[in-house]
Design a protein around this motif. Sequence first.
Motif, PDB file in Angstrom:
ATOM      1  N   UNK A 108       0.822  -1.220   0.000  1.00 42.73           N
ATOM      2  CA  UNK A 108       0.000   0.000   0.000  1.00 42.73           C
ATOM      3  C   UNK A 108       0.855   1.268   0.000  1.00 42.73           C
ATOM      4  N   UNK A 109       2.176   1.098  -0.005  1.00 44.42           N
ATOM      5  CA  UNK A 109       3.062   2.259  -0.017  1.00 44.42           C
ATOM      6  C   UNK A 109       3.334   2.841   1.352  1.00 44.42           C
ATOM      7  N   UNK A 110       3.023   2.078   2.419  1.00 45.79           N
ATOM      8  CA  UNK A 110       3.297   2.571   3.772  1.00 45.79           C
ATOM      9  C   UNK A 110       4.526   1.857   4.320  1.00 45.79           C
ATOM     10  N   UNK A 111       5.630   2.567   4.517  1.00 50.64           N
ATOM     11  CA  UNK A 111       6.823   1.926   5.080  1.00 50.64           C
ATOM     12  C   UNK A 111       6.513   1.297   6.433  1.00 50.64           C
ATOM     13  N   UNK A 112       7.144   0.157   6.705  1.00 54.31           N
ATOM     14  CA  UNK A 112       6.917  -0.586   7.941  1.00 54.31           C
ATOM     15  C   UNK A 112       8.203  -0.606   8.763  1.00 54.31           C
ATOM     16  N   UNK A 113       8.077  -0.273  10.046  1.00 56.73           N
ATOM     17  CA  UNK A 113       9.169  -0.444  10.997  1.00 56.73           C
ATOM     18  C   UNK A 113       8.775  -1.615  11.885  1.00 56.73           C
ATOM     19  N   UNK A 114       9.469  -2.755  11.727  1.00 57.66           N
ATOM     20  CA  UNK A 114       9.127  -3.984  12.434  1.00 57.66           C
ATOM     21  C   UNK A 114      10.090  -4.166  13.611  1.00 57.66           C
ATOM     22  N   UNK A 115       9.571  -4.042  14.830  1.00 57.53           N
ATOM     23  CA  UNK A 115      10.366  -4.286  16.027  1.00 57.53           C
ATOM     24  C   UNK A 115      10.274  -5.774  16.363  1.00 57.53           C
ATOM     25  N   UNK A 116      11.413  -6.432  16.461  1.00 59.39           N
ATOM     26  CA  UNK A 116      11.408  -7.875  16.666  1.00 59.39           C
ATOM     27  C   UNK A 116      12.616  -8.282  17.494  1.00 59.39           C
ATOM     28  N   UNK A 117      12.674  -9.581  17.838  1.00 55.74           N
ATOM     29  CA  UNK A 117      13.806 -10.100  18.610  1.00 55.74           C
ATOM     30  C   UNK A 117      15.032 -10.211  17.724  1.00 55.74           C
ATOM     31  N   UNK A 118      16.207 -10.145  18.330  1.00 55.78           N
ATOM     32  CA  UNK A 118      17.449 -10.075  17.574  1.00 55.78           C
ATOM     33  C   UNK A 118      17.681 -11.337  16.743  1.00 55.78           C
ATOM     34  N   UNK A 119      17.197 -12.516  17.220  1.00 57.06           N
ATOM     35  CA  UNK A 119      17.464 -13.769  16.533  1.00 57.06           C
ATOM     36  C   UNK A 119      16.352 -14.183  15.568  1.00 57.06           C
ATOM     37  N   UNK A 120      15.278 -13.414  15.481  1.00 56.39           N
ATOM     38  CA  UNK A 120      14.152 -13.782  14.625  1.00 56.39           C
ATOM     39  C   UNK A 120      14.531 -13.657  13.156  1.00 56.39           C
ATOM     40  N   UNK A 121      14.221 -14.693  12.377  1.00 58.10           N
ATOM     41  CA  UNK A 121      14.436 -14.640  10.930  1.00 58.10           C
ATOM     42  C   UNK A 121      13.221 -14.001  10.284  1.00 58.10           C
ATOM     43  N   UNK A 122      13.434 -12.879   9.626  1.00 54.47           N
ATOM     44  CA  UNK A 122      12.344 -12.124   9.010  1.00 54.47           C
ATOM     45  C   UNK A 122      12.317 -12.431   7.516  1.00 54.47           C
ATOM     46  N   UNK A 123      11.202 -12.985   6.993  1.00 55.84           N
ATOM     47  CA  UNK A 123      11.128 -13.259   5.555  1.00 55.84           C
ATOM     48  C   UNK A 123      10.816 -11.982   4.775  1.00 55.84           C
ATOM     49  N   UNK A 124      11.084 -12.046   3.479  1.00 56.89           N
ATOM     50  CA  UNK A 124      10.670 -10.947   2.602  1.00 56.89           C
ATOM     51  C   UNK A 124      11.555  -9.734   2.639  1.00 56.89           C
ATOM     52  N   UNK A 125      12.766  -9.849   3.195  1.00 63.13           N
ATOM     53  CA  UNK A 125      13.669  -8.702   3.130  1.00 63.13           C
ATOM     54  C   UNK A 125      14.294  -8.640   1.737  1.00 63.13           C
TER      55      UNK A 125
END
Length: 665
Positions: A108-125
């Motif tokens: 939708x064109x809205x930048x996302x700031x995702x706060x997560x744990x240091x060891x979490x694998x984030x898909x879609x980067x």
Amino acid sequence: MAPVEFTVSGGEGTPLEFVAAFVAAKSLLVVTDPGGWAQVSRGLAVGRTASTVVTTRVRVLRLAVVDLRHFPSAESLPPITDVPGDVVALHDTRSWDTAPVVRALRGLGRPVVLFTAVHTSVPGVDPASVLIGWSAPHVVIAEPLGTGEGSVEDALWQFRELERRRQVRFTALPQPPPPDDRPVTVMVALPGATEGIAGALRPGADYEVWVHIGEHAAPLPGDLELRAVLGMNGREVLSESFVLPAEGPGPWVSFPVTTPYASVPWTGELIIYSGVVPVHVQQVVLPVGAGESRARLRFRLSRTFADLEPLSSRVASVLVLGERALVASGGLPSWTSLDLGDLPRSLPALSGLDPWYGKDFPSFCADLAVLARQGSAMYSRLFGSSALADRIRRLARAGGRPAGLMIAEVVPGPVPWPLIYDLPFTDGPYRLCASVGQFGPFGAGGEVPAHCPVSDHSGNVLCPFGFWGLSSVLEQPPGPLVAGISARPRPFEVSMAVDAGMDRSLTERHVTELMSMVAPEAVSSAYVSPSDLGLALADESMDVVHLHFREGFLDAEEIERWDREGVWPRPHWPSRKPLVVGTSPMAGLVRAFAEGGASGVISPEAAVPHDMAGWVTGMVLARLAAGFSAGAALRLTRWEMISRGNVMGLAYTLHGGADLRLRLG
């Protein structure tokens, strides 16, 4: 999904500051920063979404905030697209797959700031993402080279390995852009020359002083008719009209001068007027005999000259330069001395107020007559003839609204401007204007007109409309004008800071009076010390800063310390610029608050009872919240006090633009 490779660098600052630096270029920012999340989610209710504004050194972040840990699934989320904010801040959860939510928001064109744990694998980067972590004392910045999944933990391992090899690159935070000001150049030259003189000028010789307004990237709404005025000490005022075009620079305007015969620095002022309003003032120093020419900015109401249209409603101005002032009301501005000598200029005694902060009709008339004698004597000393008063009154009648008067104080002067009384009034018998009975205590009241409804003011007459604070909309701006406290629609919010050393019972009555006119949920309050106050006012979280303290509780040096030592972020209050309202005189604090980002200051110039101050503040803020401008709100509050038999409204001053409103648009 395969792990992604990074380029890793380090930086000095906080993770949230690097979020602010990258958010314009990236659509996904993965952050491991509990402190940043605490700052972003302050006040977030469990299971709710919210909007917040966080000020960083780089820019202001406007965030829609959602804690995904409080929802059992993506289907239970409220519509995030309805939450206002340029950026969406999410806290990750392990309970369900959050990737579709992140992907949808990015789509939708809205930048996302995702706060997560240091060891979490984030898909879609992908290359439109950045991962931000912390390896003391540096922020770690990891930018993916391709598409896949990644964790901040991997980026930290890579960063530490590069540190061990001494191969770390560092990324600096961008500096906030300097204010985009339109340049105004002043120089001195020989007659007919096209280049300025850098060195000393000869005594008794002819020269020309030139002024030029440069171009600006943003065009003006249209061609602007301006006037340049030069007032050198010991010489008559010189004036030249010119047109600043909508695009491009203005013309060079010159003034012929003959230097004094004495070898001394020769000083004066170069003023740019829009109508009757001085919008730019520079001090000019011409070095006769020795030295170099100098020009120093002393005062301005606009940085770009593009926002001057509202000033066209002003009918007169007084440019205060210490012991003298330049008065403009149409035609050539003229000098006047501000030396009031031993003329009395004090408010009447406050004894005799009833529980509703008023007085009976005879006592009220006696107070008003005392002020009228003082105000009339001050007007006669300052302006001599009735020409200025007649012009102000005539233009108010013709325009159908209160006359707009600007007092531009480059150097604070001794004149209490709301108390100026521009009708003749002397000791001895006087008659009451019918408006005293109508708008004073126990009168019929009604809507206060733009001018006195009674036309006959001959003789020794007492009329409330003779006072500038009641007949006109007065403003005393300390610097560039602010049109609105905030551009965004949001609930009205007041932050009240209370001096812990004040009488608790009077403070409680003050708060009671205030909340009888302002919605209680709009007011938050706390007892503070001067050092605590700076931290309480660091964020853009209020429309009004209400300071309830004793005179001398705070000084300008303390405010400057907040800025100097980083208690206040830079820029401070860049987009939500609160109005500061004080209950005690704030001499010396006005300019410090204005330079700190405030839109203006309203405060009394003399001590007033602190319980009564709550009533006054409540009336001003209620009108401001109802959509009135700051100038109109204060003028109507003075009249409301007059209707109770209280003249103390004339003690209050608006240090800001009269057109200031709570919300733009």
